[in-house]
Design a protein around this motif. Structure first.
Motif, mmCIF file in Angstrom:
data_model
loop_
_atom_site.group_PDB
_atom_site.id
_atom_site.type_symbol
_atom_site.label_atom_id
_atom_site.label_comp_id
_atom_site.label_asym_id
_atom_site.label_seq_id
_atom_site.Cartn_x
_atom_site.Cartn_y
_atom_site.Cartn_z
ATOM 1 N N PRO A 1 0.822 -1.227 0.000
ATOM 2 C CA PRO A 1 0.000 0.000 0.000
ATOM 3 C C PRO A 1 0.846 1.264 0.000
ATOM 4 N N LYS A 2 0.325 2.293 -0.657
ATOM 5 C CA LYS A 2 0.927 3.614 -0.531
ATOM 6 C C LYS A 2 0.752 4.078 0.907
ATOM 7 N N GLN A 3 1.764 4.742 1.420
ATOM 8 C CA GLN A 3 1.701 5.194 2.809
ATOM 9 C C GLN A 3 1.886 6.708 2.879
ATOM 10 N N PHE A 4 0.989 7.337 3.618
ATOM 11 C CA PHE A 4 1.133 8.763 3.912
ATOM 12 C C PHE A 4 0.900 8.919 5.395
ATOM 13 N N SER A 5 2.002 8.923 6.150
ATOM 14 C CA SER A 5 1.907 8.932 7.607
ATOM 15 C C SER A 5 2.582 10.166 8.168
ATOM 16 N N THR A 6 1.976 10.717 9.203
ATOM 17 C CA THR A 6 2.561 11.873 9.884
ATOM 18 C C THR A 6 2.101 11.859 11.333
ATOM 19 N N GLY A 7 3.012 12.169 12.222
ATOM 20 C CA GLY A 7 2.650 12.148 13.639
ATOM 21 C C GLY A 7 2.196 10.766 14.068
ATOM 22 N N ASP A 8 1.021 10.709 14.678
ATOM 23 C CA ASP A 8 0.473 9.433 15.137
ATOM 24 C C ASP A 8 -0.488 8.823 14.122
ATOM 25 N N ARG A 9 -0.609 9.438 12.968
ATOM 26 C CA ARG A 9 -1.553 8.944 11.957
ATOM 27 C C ARG A 9 -0.817 8.134 10.893
#
Length: 347
Positions: A255-263
């Motif tokens: 999967p494509k991942q777009f994560s930042t902080g706790d998300r």
């Protein structure tokens, strides 16, 4: 500056001319030359052994092997990993400088040099892929001409092959003599492409049977001569990847991942990397799913039974394709045959 000060060289490849930038141990530019194809080896033959970086593109593997024979350490880089090191406006010398900067990074990912045998096998697959695409286009054009005249044919090449003699021989106002002749010519094209695809497929199968790595891969479910030989042509023995998940990610099946902080946000599969090989693994996964009676014999049979109850069909196909890819990498990299008791946990 004397040539002995050069420790890293970046080469921007072209068809006939190459731009060469050399750096010393402090990263300062000590060489900045433009060389023709014939001059490149001669100019680098007198340079002490150093690290040479090039973008992975057409001809890079051939030049890389030639430079390795001169005693240099050659590394090929994906073009997208070089771009962040480009300073200012783009030109060939700045491209070469960016390559020289990028090749020194300890965390950089490189493309392994392909052998002549790998390139030959890759060429066979590319020709076969083109011929299959052309054959599909011819078949679709025949269907289109018939449908425009009110003569639909059910799906499948076998159905079209069986229906064509009757459709072309029937006396009907739907088909003019000109269209009949056109369709007959397209059928000849179809037969020619069939013969070419069959011939190249036979050659690939013979090469796969002769290679120990391909024979090992073909013991896995869903993997045949086409997938095994395409995988060998693309990654060799898989040394460029640390684990099976890295290989699956390179195929674009994670999967494509777009994560930042706790998300942590996961999207659709990335579809990056080798599209041809990804398509082959997905086709192999579909073949496994069609034979439900064989699932218990596979090491991942229990997982497949559970996944089939909670995943949509296309999602299940991609998930199984990713698992098959990870298992295939493990078999190739670790030199072992498929074990039905092995659950495919190769990450």
């Amino acid at each position: 500056m004397p040539a002995t000060n050069i420790v890293t060289i970046g080469i921007d490849l072209g068809k006939n001319t190459f731009h060469v930038v050399g750096l010393d141990a402090m990263g300062a530019i000590v060489l900045r030359k433009k060389r023709s194809r014939n001059q490149l080896e001669q100019s680098l033959a007198n340079v002490p052994s150093c690290l040479i970086g090039m973008e992975a593109c057409a001809g890079a593997h051939h030049i890389g092997r030639r430079l390795e024979k001169l005693g240099h350490q050659v590394r090929l880089l994906p073009a997208q990993y070089v771009k962040p090191y480009l300073k200012g406006h783009k030109n060939d010398f700045r491209d070469a400088e960016a390559i020289a900067e990028a090749v020194q990074r300890p965390t950089m990912r490189f493309v392994p040099l392909k052998s002549t045998e790998q390139l030959d096998l890759q060429a066979l697959h590319r020709v076969r892929s083109r011929l299959v695409t052309q054959r599909t286009a011819v078949i679709n054009q025949i269907r289109g001409f018939l449908l425009e005249r009110g003569l639909p044919v059910r799906q499948g090449t076998a159905a079209l092959r069986l229906a064509l003699p009757e459709l072309l021989s029937m006396l009907s106002d739907n088909l003019s003599p000109r269209v009949i002749q056109l369709v007959q010519d397209l059928v000849e094209d179809w037969r020619y492409l069939d013969r070419r695809v069959t011939s190249i497929t036979k050659e690939i199968n013979e090469l796969a049977e002769q290679d120990a790595h391909c024979r090992r891969l073909m013991t896995a479910p869903g993997v045949g001569p086409i997938i095994s030989s395409a995988m060998l042509a693309a990654i060799g023995t898989g040394d460029a990847f640390r684990k099976g998940r890295d290989f699956a990610a390179w195929l674009g099946m994670v999967p494509k991942q777009f994560s930042t902080g706790d998300r942590t946000i996961l999207g659709r599969i990335s579809r990056r990397g080798n599209r041809y090989l990804r398509t082959l693994f997905i086709q192999g996964a579909r073949a496994v799913l069609l034979r439900r009676q064989t699932w218990p014999r596979h090491g991942f049979g229990a997982w497949l039974e559970a996944a089939s109850k909670r995943l949509r069909s296309n999602v299940l196909v991609v998930a199984l394709a990713a698992k098959l890819a990870r298992m295939a990498w493990s078999m190739l990299a670790k030199g072992r045959d498929y074990d039905a008791n092995f659950l495919g946990q190769t990450a």
